[in-house]
Design an enzyme around this catalytic site. Structure first.
Site, short mmCIF file in Angstrom:
data_model
loop_
_atom_site.label_atom_id
_atom_site.label_comp_id
_atom_site.label_asym_id
_atom_site.label_seq_id
_atom_site.Cartn_x
_atom_site.Cartn_y
_atom_site.Cartn_z
N SER A 130 0.86 -1.19 0.00
CA SER A 130 0.00 0.00 0.00
C SER A 130 0.89 1.23 0.00
O SER A 130 2.02 1.19 0.48
CB SER A 130 -0.88 -0.01 1.26
N TYR A 143 -2.30 -0.14 10.07
CA TYR A 143 -2.23 -0.84 8.79
C TYR A 143 -0.91 -0.53 8.09
O TYR A 143 -0.25 -1.41 7.54
CB TYR A 143 -3.42 -0.40 7.94
#
Length: 224
Positions: A130, A143
């Site tokens: 990501s 995250y």
């Protein structure tokens, strides 16, 4: 043969569809058995194993499926947990540990089980990353930390074991997990997972050098 974790929806399912359309055998998993079975029912050459990727017994089931086939050319760590969207100072230790268990510890444990087949085939190891792994967005820290760790895990394991390793940022996609990160917002402007899969798989099956890649850069390179 490929293993793609988290194959019942989103990017994982899109990857499986593309792979099977191109003749690959695929082993995949998900915790929701009904959803997984329905997702892959019409796809050929797919072995669907229901379970939690954090569970050592489930990891061994996946490894047994690979051993039955005899080789492993591609391992994609796609299964992921978003975790709490909170400032890091407000995240409880148990919340962080749960995210790390899914996004970091499970991929490490599963890779260790599958290394003999991956090394034997000279295969590729992929972590779905990501932009949060390298940027610093408020409330994304849990995250983000897990994805940064996954990047290093995948690329280091590849370097240590003579594999090609890819940490791939697919960009913002129209998936259920991305919607959970933006509750109540319209994310219909995000691309569908199917649109990035050909570029991702062209990278990881094309024998290019190990490293961290953004699918947006791969798309731009093709367009030039």
């Amino acid at each position: 043969m490929a293993v793609v974790t988290g194959g019942s929806a989103g990017l994982g399912l899109a990857l499986i569809r593309h792979l099977t359309q191109n003749g690959w055998h695929v082993v995949t998993d998900a915790r929701d058995g009904e959803r997984l079975t329905a997702a892959v029912a019409a796809l050929p050459r797919v072995a669907a194993v229901v379970g939690d990727v954090r569970d050592p017994r489930h990891q061994e089931q996946l490894a047994a499926e690979v051993r039955r086939h005899g080789r492993l050319d591609l391992l994609v760590h796609n299964a992921s947990k978003l975790g709490p969207m909170l400032p890091l100072a407000d995240v409880l230790p148990g919340q962080l540990e749960e995210v790390l268990a899914t996004n970091v510890l499970a991929p490490l444990a599963l890779t260790r089980r599958l290394l003999p087949q991956l090394r034997g085939a000279g295969g590729s190891l992929v972590g779905i990353s990501s932009d949060a792994a390298v940027e610093h967005y408020p409330t994304w820290g849990t995250y983000a930390a897990s994805k940064a760790a996954l990047d290093h895990l995948v690329l280091t394991l590849a370097a240590e074991n003579g594999l090609r390793g890819y940490a791939v940022d697919p960009g913002d996609l129209r998936t259920a997990m991305h919607q959970r990160a933006f509750p109540g917002e319209d994310i219909s402007d995000r691309p569908l997972p199917e649109t990035v899969v050909p570029h991702l798989l062209a990278l990881v099956t094309g024998g290019g050098p190990s490293g961290r890649y953004r699918v947006a850069d791969l798309v731009a390179e093709v367009a030039r």
